[in-house]
Design an enzyme around this catalytic site. Structure first.
Site, PDB file in Angstrom:
ATOM      1  N   CYS A 166       0.827  -1.210   0.000  1.00  0.00           N
ATOM      2  CA  CYS A 166       0.000   0.000   0.000  1.00  0.00           C
ATOM      3  C   CYS A 166       0.864   1.265   0.000  1.00  0.00           C
ATOM      4  N   CYS A 215      -1.622   1.733  -3.005  1.00  0.00           N
ATOM      5  CA  CYS A 215      -2.610   2.801  -2.797  1.00  0.00           C
ATOM      6  C   CYS A 215      -2.016   4.219  -2.809  1.00  0.00           C
ATOM      7  N   TYR A 237      -8.961  -3.638 -11.228  1.00  0.00           N
ATOM      8  CA  TYR A 237      -8.673  -2.356 -10.586  1.00  0.00           C
ATOM      9  C   TYR A 237      -7.386  -1.745 -11.146  1.00  0.00           C
ATOM     10  N   GLU A 270      -7.128   1.610 -13.341  1.00  0.00           N
ATOM     11  CA  GLU A 270      -6.562   2.803 -12.696  1.00  0.00           C
ATOM     12  C   GLU A 270      -5.302   3.285 -13.408  1.00  0.00           C
ATOM     13  N   ALA A 325     -13.509   1.798  -3.940  1.00  0.00           N
ATOM     14  CA  ALA A 325     -13.436   2.830  -4.986  1.00  0.00           C
ATOM     15  C   ALA A 325     -12.421   2.415  -6.030  1.00  0.00           C
ATOM     16  N   HIS A 373     -26.704  21.604  -1.403  1.00  0.00           N
ATOM     17  CA  HIS A 373     -26.836  22.123  -2.760  1.00  0.00           C
ATOM     18  C   HIS A 373     -25.808  23.205  -3.035  1.00  0.00           C
ATOM     19  N   GLU A 406     -25.858  15.248  -3.629  1.00  0.00           N
ATOM     20  CA  GLU A 406     -27.268  15.468  -3.275  1.00  0.00           C
ATOM     21  C   GLU A 406     -28.197  14.628  -4.155  1.00  0.00           C
TER      22      GLU A 406
HETATM   23  P1  FAD Z   1       1.373  -5.967   2.083  1.00  0.00           P
HETATM   24  O1  FAD Z   1       0.991  -4.555   2.271  1.00  0.00           O
HETATM   25  O2  FAD Z   1       1.673  -6.389   0.695  1.00  0.00           O
HETATM   26  O3  FAD Z   1       2.621  -6.242   3.018  1.00  0.00           O
HETATM   27  C1  FAD Z   1       3.301  -7.429   2.995  1.00  0.00           C
HETATM   28  C2  FAD Z   1       4.718  -7.180   3.467  1.00  0.00           C
HETATM   29  O4  FAD Z   1       5.344  -8.412   3.760  1.00  0.00           O
HETATM   30  C3  FAD Z   1       5.603  -6.493   2.432  1.00  0.00           C
HETATM   31  O5  FAD Z   1       6.197  -5.363   2.997  1.00  0.00           O
HETATM   32  C4  FAD Z   1       6.646  -7.561   2.071  1.00  0.00           C
HETATM   33  O6  FAD Z   1       7.920  -7.005   1.767  1.00  0.00           O
HETATM   34  C5  FAD Z   1       6.692  -8.365   3.336  1.00  0.00           C
HETATM   35  N1  FAD Z   1       7.123  -9.757   3.171  1.00  0.00           N
HETATM   36  C6  FAD Z   1       6.663 -10.664   2.270  1.00  0.00           C
HETATM   37  N2  FAD Z   1       7.221 -11.868   2.511  1.00  0.00           N
HETATM   38  C7  FAD Z   1       8.056 -11.696   3.567  1.00  0.00           C
HETATM   39  C8  FAD Z   1       8.879 -12.581   4.293  1.00  0.00           C
HETATM   40  N3  FAD Z   1       8.934 -13.881   4.013  1.00  0.00           N
HETATM   41  N4  FAD Z   1       9.613 -12.082   5.315  1.00  0.00           N
HETATM   42  C9  FAD Z   1       9.541 -10.769   5.649  1.00  0.00           C
HETATM   43  N5  FAD Z   1       8.751  -9.903   5.001  1.00  0.00           N
HETATM   44  C10 FAD Z   1       8.006 -10.360   3.991  1.00  0.00           C
HETATM   45  N6  FAD Z   1      -6.102  -1.231  -1.584  1.00  0.00           N
HETATM   46  C11 FAD Z   1      -6.981  -0.266  -1.193  1.00  0.00           C
HETATM   47  O7  FAD Z   1      -7.691  -0.464  -0.211  1.00  0.00           O
HETATM   48  N7  FAD Z   1      -7.066   0.916  -1.879  1.00  0.00           N
HETATM   49  C12 FAD Z   1      -6.301   1.189  -2.962  1.00  0.00           C
HETATM   50  O8  FAD Z   1      -6.400   2.264  -3.547  1.00  0.00           O
HETATM   51  C13 FAD Z   1      -5.376   0.193  -3.388  1.00  0.00           C
HETATM   52  N8  FAD Z   1      -4.572   0.430  -4.450  1.00  0.00           N
HETATM   53  C14 FAD Z   1      -3.672  -0.520  -4.819  1.00  0.00           C
HETATM   54  C15 FAD Z   1      -2.864  -0.251  -5.915  1.00  0.00           C
HETATM   55  C16 FAD Z   1      -1.947  -1.189  -6.329  1.00  0.00           C
HETATM   56  C17 FAD Z   1      -1.081  -0.896  -7.527  1.00  0.00           C
HETATM   57  C18 FAD Z   1      -1.822  -2.422  -5.619  1.00  0.00           C
HETATM   58  C19 FAD Z   1      -0.809  -3.434  -6.054  1.00  0.00           C
HETATM   59  C20 FAD Z   1      -2.624  -2.686  -4.525  1.00  0.00           C
HETATM   60  C21 FAD Z   1      -3.556  -1.742  -4.117  1.00  0.00           C
HETATM   61  N9  FAD Z   1      -4.399  -1.968  -3.037  1.00  0.00           N
HETATM   62  C22 FAD Z   1      -5.306  -1.020  -2.656  1.00  0.00           C
HETATM   63  C23 FAD Z   1      -4.335  -3.233  -2.264  1.00  0.00           C
HETATM   64  C24 FAD Z   1      -3.531  -3.059  -0.975  1.00  0.00           C
HETATM   65  O9  FAD Z   1      -2.280  -2.473  -1.274  1.00  0.00           O
HETATM   66  C25 FAD Z   1      -3.335  -4.413  -0.302  1.00  0.00           C
HETATM   67  O10 FAD Z   1      -4.593  -5.021  -0.123  1.00  0.00           O
HETATM   68  C26 FAD Z   1      -2.657  -4.266   1.054  1.00  0.00           C
HETATM   69  O11 FAD Z   1      -1.401  -3.649   0.944  1.00  0.00           O
HETATM   70  C27 FAD Z   1      -2.490  -5.658   1.706  1.00  0.00           C
HETATM   71  O12 FAD Z   1      -1.801  -5.543   2.925  1.00  0.00           O
HETATM   72  P2  FAD Z   1      -1.003  -6.776   3.531  1.00  0.00           P
HETATM   73  O13 FAD Z   1      -0.596  -6.366   4.898  1.00  0.00           O
HETATM   74  O14 FAD Z   1      -1.798  -8.002   3.367  1.00  0.00           O
HETATM   75  O15 FAD Z   1       0.272  -6.967   2.593  1.00  0.00           O
HETATM   76  P1  NDP Z   2      -7.977  -8.011 -10.425  1.00  0.00           P
HETATM   77  O1  NDP Z   2      -8.257  -9.355  -9.935  1.00  0.00           O
HETATM   78  O2  NDP Z   2      -8.824  -6.877  -9.971  1.00  0.00           O
HETATM   79  O3  NDP Z   2      -8.027  -8.012 -12.013  1.00  0.00           O
HETATM   80  C1  NDP Z   2      -7.258  -8.885 -12.774  1.00  0.00           C
HETATM   81  C2  NDP Z   2      -7.638  -8.682 -14.226  1.00  0.00           C
HETATM   82  O4  NDP Z   2      -6.760  -9.427 -15.047  1.00  0.00           O
HETATM   83  C3  NDP Z   2      -9.066  -9.136 -14.539  1.00  0.00           C
HETATM   84  O5  NDP Z   2      -9.632  -8.220 -15.433  1.00  0.00           O
HETATM   85  C4  NDP Z   2      -8.832 -10.502 -15.197  1.00  0.00           C
HETATM   86  O6  NDP Z   2      -9.819 -10.793 -16.146  1.00  0.00           O
HETATM   87  C5  NDP Z   2      -7.517 -10.267 -15.906  1.00  0.00           C
HETATM   88  N1  NDP Z   2      -6.748 -11.497 -16.096  1.00  0.00           N
HETATM   89  C6  NDP Z   2      -6.461 -12.445 -15.187  1.00  0.00           C
HETATM   90  N2  NDP Z   2      -5.705 -13.407 -15.722  1.00  0.00           N
HETATM   91  C7  NDP Z   2      -5.523 -13.064 -17.019  1.00  0.00           C
HETATM   92  C8  NDP Z   2      -4.855 -13.669 -18.099  1.00  0.00           C
HETATM   93  N3  NDP Z   2      -4.217 -14.818 -17.956  1.00  0.00           N
HETATM   94  N4  NDP Z   2      -4.883 -13.046 -19.289  1.00  0.00           N
HETATM   95  C9  NDP Z   2      -5.538 -11.891 -19.459  1.00  0.00           C
HETATM   96  N5  NDP Z   2      -6.199 -11.260 -18.464  1.00  0.00           N
HETATM   97  C10 NDP Z   2      -6.196 -11.850 -17.264  1.00  0.00           C
HETATM   98  O7  NDP Z   2      -6.457  -7.769 -10.090  1.00  0.00           O
HETATM   99  P2  NDP Z   2      -5.542  -6.482 -10.126  1.00  0.00           P
HETATM  100  O8  NDP Z   2      -4.200  -7.007 -10.430  1.00  0.00           O
HETATM  101  O9  NDP Z   2      -6.127  -5.415 -10.969  1.00  0.00           O
HETATM  102  O10 NDP Z   2      -5.600  -5.985  -8.623  1.00  0.00           O
HETATM  103  C11 NDP Z   2      -5.379  -6.884  -7.535  1.00  0.00           C
HETATM  104  C12 NDP Z   2      -6.200  -6.469  -6.353  1.00  0.00           C
HETATM  105  O11 NDP Z   2      -5.632  -5.334  -5.720  1.00  0.00           O
HETATM  106  C13 NDP Z   2      -7.619  -6.025  -6.694  1.00  0.00           C
HETATM  107  O12 NDP Z   2      -8.486  -7.118  -6.839  1.00  0.00           O
HETATM  108  C14 NDP Z   2      -7.974  -5.170  -5.527  1.00  0.00           C
HETATM  109  O13 NDP Z   2      -8.462  -5.977  -4.476  1.00  0.00           O
HETATM  110  C15 NDP Z   2      -6.649  -4.547  -5.149  1.00  0.00           C
HETATM  111  N6  NDP Z   2      -6.585  -3.179  -5.671  1.00  0.00           N
HETATM  112  C16 NDP Z   2      -7.455  -2.275  -5.152  1.00  0.00           C
HETATM  113  C17 NDP Z   2      -7.477  -1.005  -5.633  1.00  0.00           C
HETATM  114  C18 NDP Z   2      -8.454  -0.040  -5.055  1.00  0.00           C
HETATM  115  O14 NDP Z   2      -8.983  -0.298  -3.983  1.00  0.00           O
HETATM  116  N7  NDP Z   2      -8.720   1.087  -5.699  1.00  0.00           N
HETATM  117  C19 NDP Z   2      -6.584  -0.561  -6.688  1.00  0.00           C
HETATM  118  C20 NDP Z   2      -5.693  -1.601  -7.160  1.00  0.00           C
HETATM  119  C21 NDP Z   2      -5.711  -2.851  -6.655  1.00  0.00           C
HETATM  120  P3  NDP Z   2     -11.203 -11.506 -15.763  1.00  0.00           P
HETATM  121  O15 NDP Z   2     -12.071 -10.463 -15.159  1.00  0.00           O
HETATM  122  O16 NDP Z   2     -11.673 -12.028 -17.070  1.00  0.00           O
HETATM  123  O17 NDP Z   2     -10.836 -12.598 -14.799  1.00  0.00           O
END
Ligand code: FAD
Ligand code: NDP
Length: 461
Positions: free
Chosen positions: A45, A50, A183, A187, A346, A441, A446
């Site tokens: 995150c 995020c 997502y 995005e 979102a 408003h 609204e």
């Molecule tokens: P993480 O935040 O991934 O933390 C895991 C940590 O574990 C990492 O720091 C990693 O280095 C560490 N780690 C892994 N393996 C080991 C190990 N063996 N030993 C020591 N350390 C280790 N969610 C939202 O709610 N809103 C958003 O707008 C949003 N945008 C996103 C945009 C992107 C591009 C991505 C990829 C994700 C987004 N998400 C968003 C999802 C959100 O980031 C994740 O759901 C969240 O970070 C999960 O938290 P976590 O604690 O499970 O894991």
């Molecule tokens: P998602 O699961 O949201 O989307 C993956 C996309 O990739 C889907 O459209 C899927 O298609 C497609 N896909 C999967 N496998 C293949 C393949 N082999 N070939 C072609 N297309 C494929 O994953 P993201 O990676 O976008 O994000 C991971 C998660 O992170 C999200 O689900 C969300 O929970 C979190 N996230 C949240 C955000 C937020 O809160 N604003 C922003 C970014 C991430 P199909 O639908 O057909 O399966």
């Protein structure tokens, strides 16, 4: 709290959203806590999710504002994005947040161990650090190792990058091809298009953002196209090939596209490799995710898991909520129980999506008779800005109880608006209560309290 015989009450593996929250709260309740993190504190995150995503989304929003400003009388030089400066500003803010996380943990009394953690038993965590290895004995272990981007298995995909690399691309991509329709795909496509790239989004399915309300999906796809995104549905990629500095994307059907960067946004997988799960007897699902019960306990009673590594709902507030459950269970009264219903979400596209509750399709399946209210309109701001962007607001009402069971919008600040309404939905608000609420408003929000005429009514399915 009573001291156990182990060196640590809790060892947390992974210092992302879930891990940091659990470690800090447990230590504040008097537990002896160690947190093992292999990379930067804050996890996905803070470092590659995020936060940097939202900062770049703000950056893209300025481009839209510059365009619209002319309608309001502003005369601006054509604005130019300084990619290096944006990257540096982002990096500086992320470094600040890494420091804030570290300070918060230290202030709570958490021992931070830099290294790779793995299970060596039901009560042992092995930490592999640069200077050597150590084994920690813990009464309880929390695995919060998050997830990592997957690659879809397309020939030549090594030429492409995943979202992790997008924030620090050495050069801003003039042409970007994005694979996926979730997502991240939507995005990043929208953000980079806003920042000035020509973007092609290739999705294998019939519509982007599976899981969202169908009308919302269609509406946002239309808006993204109007904003200039080349959004292709039912589009299959055959392979990628190098073409000088560029990458050529071959589509089924023969068409070839060229891009400076190809982004694979095709999902994420739990970070479980090398974690020693088998050794400790922690059961996994077929997709590799750690199996947990409603209390986030794994098949080994002393080991818990939260967040993306359990691949339930991959959102930061969910990882935080699950972490708080575990701390409450271990060191509190144990009454807190994460409720996955009414989870607001979102999508930070331009315009964005905000959603809470059931989609129209789910409401019809679960509620019997459903009354649907929608309004699609041009926001006041664009009557003068000249932008053709439109908004959609939508309410789903269970006809028998009058309860609002779904609320969705596409438009500016959708996340901010829907966050507030999420409280009302969780509290069980009825349509009559929405109607009795006065609007503010003139706002977009609204519209949610002024919808009076149903758009359609569904009889029980
Ligand atoms: P993480 O935040 O991934 O933390 C895991 C940590 O574990 C990492 O720091 C990693 O280095 C560490 N780690 C892994 N393996 C080991 C190990 N063996 N030993 C020591 N350390 C280790 N969610 C939202 O709610 N809103 C958003 O707008 C949003 N945008 C996103 C945009 C992107 C591009 C991505 C990829 C994700 C987004 N998400 C968003 C999802 C959100 O980031 C994740 O759901 C969240 O970070 C999960 O938290 P976590 O604690 O499970 O894991
Ligand atoms: P998602 O699961 O949201 O989307 C993956 C996309 O990739 C889907 O459209 C899927 O298609 C497609 N896909 C999967 N496998 C293949 C393949 N082999 N070939 C072609 N297309 C494929 O994953 P993201 O990676 O976008 O994000 C991971 C998660 O992170 C999200 O689900 C969300 O929970 C979190 N996230 C949240 C955000 C937020 O809160 N604003 C922003 C970014 C991430 P199909 O639908 O057909 O399966």
């Amino acid at each position: 709290m009573a001291r156990g015989t182990h060196d640590w009450d809790l060892v947390v593996v992974g210092g992302g959203s879930g891990g940091v929250r659990a470690a800090r709260l447990a230590a504040q309740r008097g537990a002896r806590v160690a947190l093992v993190e292999a990379a930067a504190l804050g996890g996905t995150c803070v470092n590659v999710g995020c936060i940097p995503k939202k900062l770049y989304s703000y950056a893209a929003g300025y481009a839209q504002a510059f365009e619209e400003a002319a309608g309001y009388g502003w005369q601006l030089q054509p604005p130019v994005l300084d990619w290096e400066r944006l990257k540096a500003a982002r990096a500086q803010e992320i470094a600040r947040l890494n420091g804030v996380y570290e300070q918060m943990l230290l202030a709570a009394g958490v021992r931070i161990l830099r290294g790779w953690g793995s299970l060596a038993g039901a009560h042992q965590v092995r930490v592999q650090a640069e200077h050597g290895a150590d084994t920690l004995e813990a009464a309880h272990i929390l695995i919060a190792t998050g997830g990592t981007p997957t690659r879809p298995g397309v020939p030549g995909e090594d030429l492409a990058v995943t979202s992790d690399a997008m924030f620090d691309l050495p050069r801003f991509p003039r042409r970007l091809v994005v694979l996926g329709g979730g997502y991240i795909a939507c995005e990043f496509a929208s953000i980079f298009q806003g920042l000035g790239a020509q973007v092609q989004l290739l999705h294998r399915g019939p519509q982007v953002l599976r899981g969202f309300d169908d009308e919302v999906r269609g509406f946002v796809a239309g808006e993204l196209r109007k904003a200039g995104l080349d959004l292709r549905l039912d589009c299959r990629v055959q392979g990628l090939q190098a073409a000088g500095q560029a990458v050529q994307v071959q589509l089924h059907g023969g068409e070839r596209l060229e891009a400076d960067v190809v982004l694979l946004a095709t999902g994420r997988a739990p970070n479980v490799a090398g974690l020693g799960l088998e050794l400790a007897g922690v059961r996994q699902r077929a997709d590799g995710a750690i199996e947990v019960d409603a209390q986030h306990r794994t098949s080994v009673p002393s080991v818990f898991a939260v967040g993306d590594v359990t691949a339930r709902v991959q959102l930061t507030p969910v990882a935080l909520g699950e972490a708080m459950d575990v701390v409450e269970r271990l060191y509190g009264e144990g009454r807190r129980q994460m409720d996955y219903a009414w989870l607001p979400t979102a999508v930070f596209t331009h315009p964005g999506i905000g959603s809470v509750g059931l989609t129209e399709e789910q409401a019809r399946a679960r509620c019997g008779a459903v009354t649907v209210y929608t309004s699609e309109f041009r926001p006041l701001r664009h009557t003068v800005s000249g932008s053709s962007e439109r908004c959609l607001v939508k309410l789903l009402v269970e006809t028998a109880t009058d309860r609002v069971v779904g609320l969705h919008m596409v438009g500016p600040e959708a996340g901010e608006i829907v966050q507030g309404f999420a409280v009302a939905l969780r509290a069980g608000a009825t349509k009559a209560q929405f109607d009795a609420t006065l609007g503010i408003h003139p706002t977009i929000a609204e519209e949610f309290v002024t919808l009076r005429t149903p758009t359609r009514q569904h009889a029980p399915a």
